[in-house]
Design an enzyme around this catalytic site. Structure first.
Site, PDB file in Angstrom:
ATOM      1  N   ASP A 177      79.059  45.829 -10.927  1.00 54.35           N
ATOM      2  CA  ASP A 177      79.343  45.641 -12.465  1.00 54.35           C
ATOM      3  C   ASP A 177      81.378  46.996 -11.322  1.00 54.35           C
ATOM      4  O   ASP A 177      80.798  47.566 -11.001  1.00 54.35           O
ATOM      5  CB  ASP A 177      79.275  47.146 -12.658  1.00 54.35           C
TER       6      ASP A 177
ATOM      7  N   ASP B 210      83.974  45.175 -16.821  1.00 53.19           N
ATOM      8  CA  ASP B 210      83.670  45.902 -17.938  1.00 53.19           C
ATOM      9  C   ASP B 210      84.357  45.775 -18.783  1.00 53.19           C
ATOM     10  O   ASP B 210      85.120  46.317 -18.100  1.00 53.19           O
ATOM     11  CB  ASP B 210      83.081  47.247 -17.182  1.00 53.19           C
TER      12      ASP B 210
ATOM     13  N   GLU C 181      79.296  29.934  -0.387  1.00 51.22           N
ATOM     14  CA  GLU C 181      78.878  30.433  -1.493  1.00 51.22           C
ATOM     15  C   GLU C 181      79.385  30.704  -2.925  1.00 51.22           C
ATOM     16  O   GLU C 181      80.430  31.538  -2.286  1.00 51.22           O
ATOM     17  CB  GLU C 181      77.947  30.711  -1.906  1.00 51.22           C
TER      18      GLU C 181
ATOM     19  N   HIS D 256      72.039  47.846 -21.956  1.00 48.14           N
ATOM     20  CA  HIS D 256      71.974  48.951 -21.915  1.00 48.14           C
ATOM     21  C   HIS D 256      72.772  49.395 -22.832  1.00 48.14           C
ATOM     22  O   HIS D 256      73.188  51.023 -23.008  1.00 48.14           O
ATOM     23  CB  HIS D 256      72.610  50.252 -21.022  1.00 48.14           C
ATOM     24  N   ASP D 257      73.673  48.579 -23.879  1.00 51.34           N
ATOM     25  CA  ASP D 257      74.658  49.125 -24.756  1.00 51.34           C
ATOM     26  C   ASP D 257      73.579  49.480 -26.823  1.00 51.34           C
ATOM     27  O   ASP D 257      74.372  49.618 -27.885  1.00 51.34           O
ATOM     28  CB  ASP D 257      75.609  48.777 -24.352  1.00 51.34           C
TER      29      ASP D 257
HETATM   30  C1  NOJ Z   1      81.129  48.591 -21.340  1.00 51.80           C
HETATM   31  C2  NOJ Z   1      79.725  49.091 -21.100  1.00 51.80           C
HETATM   32  O1  NOJ Z   1      78.616  48.016 -20.834  1.00 51.80           O
HETATM   33  C3  NOJ Z   1      79.052  50.582 -21.845  1.00 51.80           C
HETATM   34  O2  NOJ Z   1      78.082  51.301 -21.180  1.00 51.80           O
HETATM   35  C4  NOJ Z   1      80.320  51.772 -21.083  1.00 51.80           C
HETATM   36  O3  NOJ Z   1      79.784  53.021 -21.782  1.00 51.80           O
HETATM   37  C5  NOJ Z   1      81.977  51.308 -21.767  1.00 51.80           C
HETATM   38  N1  NOJ Z   1      81.708  49.684 -20.848  1.00 51.80           N
HETATM   39  C6  NOJ Z   1      82.824  52.157 -20.752  1.00 51.80           C
HETATM   40  O4  NOJ Z   1      82.607  51.947 -19.491  1.00 51.80           O
END
Ligand code: NOJ
Length: 570
Positions: free
Chosen positions: A120, A224, A287, A355-356
């Site tokens: 990430d 991200d 690759e 995860h959000d």
């Molecule tokens: C997106 C991420 O998926 C989330 O978990 C995070 O809180 C925010 N960006 C800030 O980095």
């Protein structure tokens, strides 16, 4: 009457998927990518938080699933205000997760097993404890303009934030810093100041970070919050939505025309694409590396992300609360729309969970837990799943005292549950031992879901019908030639059933049927979908009680409420 005319028109679109595929080194096409939230996957040292050695110890699980890559949510040094998305050193592993040598061990083991590792990359902001920010506060050059600093607005003699911009986590996006006597922008938590990409030095720093991890042999990045990277330099107030129905300081109340998807984002993405590709050419096997981009945005923007170099502009159509489609018609329209926007030579992708957002079984109902994995397997392109999807893990409601996510904490005890993401981040449920086999600690960082005694991987391995065995079949299906090159049609099979059919000449089609209603429907899929009269059940959703390998008369399929089934040749 009108409805059925619309249906007939909609039924007729067939989408061709690259008729004659060239051999490709792009390993991600037609694959599953598995997201690991490292704090919650496996704890190797008994401190209640998952870590890198824990992940390494469980790589066999990913190999058994046969997914192509793992993407790790941030593992870098962080004060953990946003659990790793607030980075204080981009090239150091946070001690809670282990050491650089643990990371090398993880990637070497994964590589030996044929599993790609993706990191990430968090370019929009750093932690407020990052040395750059600490120096920026003191106006030390060149760090003084690494962040977005502005003077306050004087209103009746008192200093107020420069404009009305809001943080995703609620409240003003501006925080006053006494020492510098200015406000800084933070589109997420106050502990996550936004970087200023109008300063060329910032991008040079980020390029060094990308190169550092490419040198460690990673196979790509998930970028991200990419669409937050640039802001309109006029710093004007953003317009308010007329009928958002949310609190005054809720992020969803504004239209983000000055803070999201600005054109400069695509320029910088192009430059990172070039950097990553150039590095790839130097790598021993040459690759290609994958870029995934996270942008909750309009479909019209997605093509721009593809064109600027994203292999996977993440497709949140099934999970974004703003457009979580719920009817067969909406599903069909949006899947077709997405397929039509994918530029030639690129592939679609389907995010099942992350995860959000609430887990699939919690947002659609337990009986529909498998539906999106099935859909993402049968639709062309990449499926992206989140740890625990393969066993049908569910959200675990948290009390206010258990809540640690800033998105929840910022809302206070009455409203935290509306935005907290803690329920979707609980430890993986490996077995029915203490802490679901995740940790030997007395207390884990988030509580384990109480259902772990029965809902766990070990139990599902012992059962003939399970989410686990279904998911393994889905991964195998995705690797079949018909999934790579077959044509694709999304068809409304009556009012409540969504159908997807993949075809190649001279072989039986692969057919997915999803019942959107809660009750049994009987459908004549043969007529609606133009498929053979008899097909065999390849897989079905858990709880549907449709046994695999039985032959079905497709003119009269009995589809129990909320059930999904995949049919194919014998
Ligand atoms: C997106 C991420 O998926 C989330 O978990 C995070 O809180 C925010 N960006 C800030 O980095």
């Amino acid at each position: 009457m009108f409805r059925w005319i619309v249906v007939c028109i909609l039924v007729s679109t067939t989408i061709r998927v690259d008729a004659a595929p060239k051999p490709t080194k792009e390993w991600w096409k037609d694959s599953f990518i598995y997201q690991i939230y490292p704090r919650s996957f496996m704890d190797s040292n008994g401190d209640g938080v998952g870590d890198l050695n824990g992940i390494t110890s469980k790589l066999q699980h990913l190999i058994d699933l046969n997914v192509s890559a793992i993407w790790l949510s941030p593992i870098f040094e962080s004060p953990m205000v946003d659990f790793g998305y607030d980075v204080s050193n981009f090239t150091k592993i946070d001690p809670i997760f282990g050491t650089m040598s643990d990371f090398t061990n993880l990637t070497a083991t994964a590589k030996a097993l044929g599993l790609k590792v993706l990191l990430d990359f968090v370019p929009n902001h750093t932690s407020n404890k990052h040395p750059w920010f600490l120096k920026s506060v003191k106006k030390i050059k060149p760090y003084d303009d690494y962040y977005i600093w502005m003077d306050g607005k004087l209103v009746n003699g008192t200093s107020e934030p420069p404009n009305n911009w809001l943080s995703v986590f609620g409240g003003s996006a501006w925080e006053f810093n006494e020492e510098r006597n200015q406000y800084y922008l933070h589109q997420f938590a106050a502990g996550q100041p936004d970087l200023n990409y109008r300063s060329a030095a910032v991008n040079t720093e980020m390029e060094k970070i990308l190169t550092f991890w490419l040198d460690q042999g990673v196979d790509g990045f998930r970028i991200d919050a990419i669409n937050f990277m640039f802001e309109d330099p006029r710093y004007l107030d953003e317009p308010r939505k007329s009928n958002a129905g949310v609190d005054e300081d809720d992020y969803e109340g504004l239209v983000h025309i000055y803070t999201k998807d600005l054109t400069d984002t695509f320029t910088i993405l192009k430059s990172w694409r070039k950097l990553i590709d150039t590095h790839g050419k130097k790598a021993p096997k040459g690759e290609p590396k994958i870029i995934l981009t996270e942008a909750y945005t309009r479909m019209s923007e997605i093509t721009k992300y593809y064109e600027a170099g994203s292999d996977v502009p993440m497709n949140f159509m099934f999970i974004d609360p703003l457009n979580r489609y719920s009817s067969t018609m909406e599903f069909k329209r949006n899947i077709d729309a997405w397929m039509n926007l994918v530029p030639k030579g690129h592939v679609a992708n389907w995010v099942v969970d992350n995860h959000d957002n609430p887990r699939v079984g919690s947002r659609y109902g337990v009986r529909r837990s498998d539906e999106l994995s099935m859909l993402s397997a049968v639709l062309p392109g990449i499926g992206i799943i989140y740890y625990g999807d393969e066993i049908g893990m569910l959200d675990r409601n948290m009390t206010w005292n258990e809540t640690v996510d800033p998105a929840g904490c910022n809302l206070g005890p009455e409203k935290y549950h509306l935005k907290s993401r803690d329920p979707v981040r609980t430890p993986f449920q490996w077995d029915n031992s203490t802490n679901a086999g995740f940790s030997t600690a007395n207390k884990t960082w988030l509580p384990v879901h109480e259902n772990y005694k029965t809902l766990n991987l070990a139990a599902q391995k012992a059962e003939p019908v399970s989410h686990y065995s279904l998911f393994k079949k889905l991964v195998a299906l995705k690797k079949m030639p018909i999934m790579k090159t077959g044509s694709m049609e999304v068809i409304l099979v009556g009012e409540n059933v969504l159908g997807v059919v993949r075809r190649l000449p001279d072989i039986p089609p692969v057919v997915l049927l999803i019942n959107f209603s809660e009750t049994t429907v009987v459908v004549d899929a043969r007529t609606w979908m133009n498929i053979p009269e008899q097909l065999t059940v390849y897989a079905s959703s858990v709880g549907s009680n449709i046994p695999s390998e039985v032959t079905m008369d497709t003119t009269e399929i009995n589809l129990p409420g909320a059930a999904s089934v995949i049919l194919s040749g014998p």
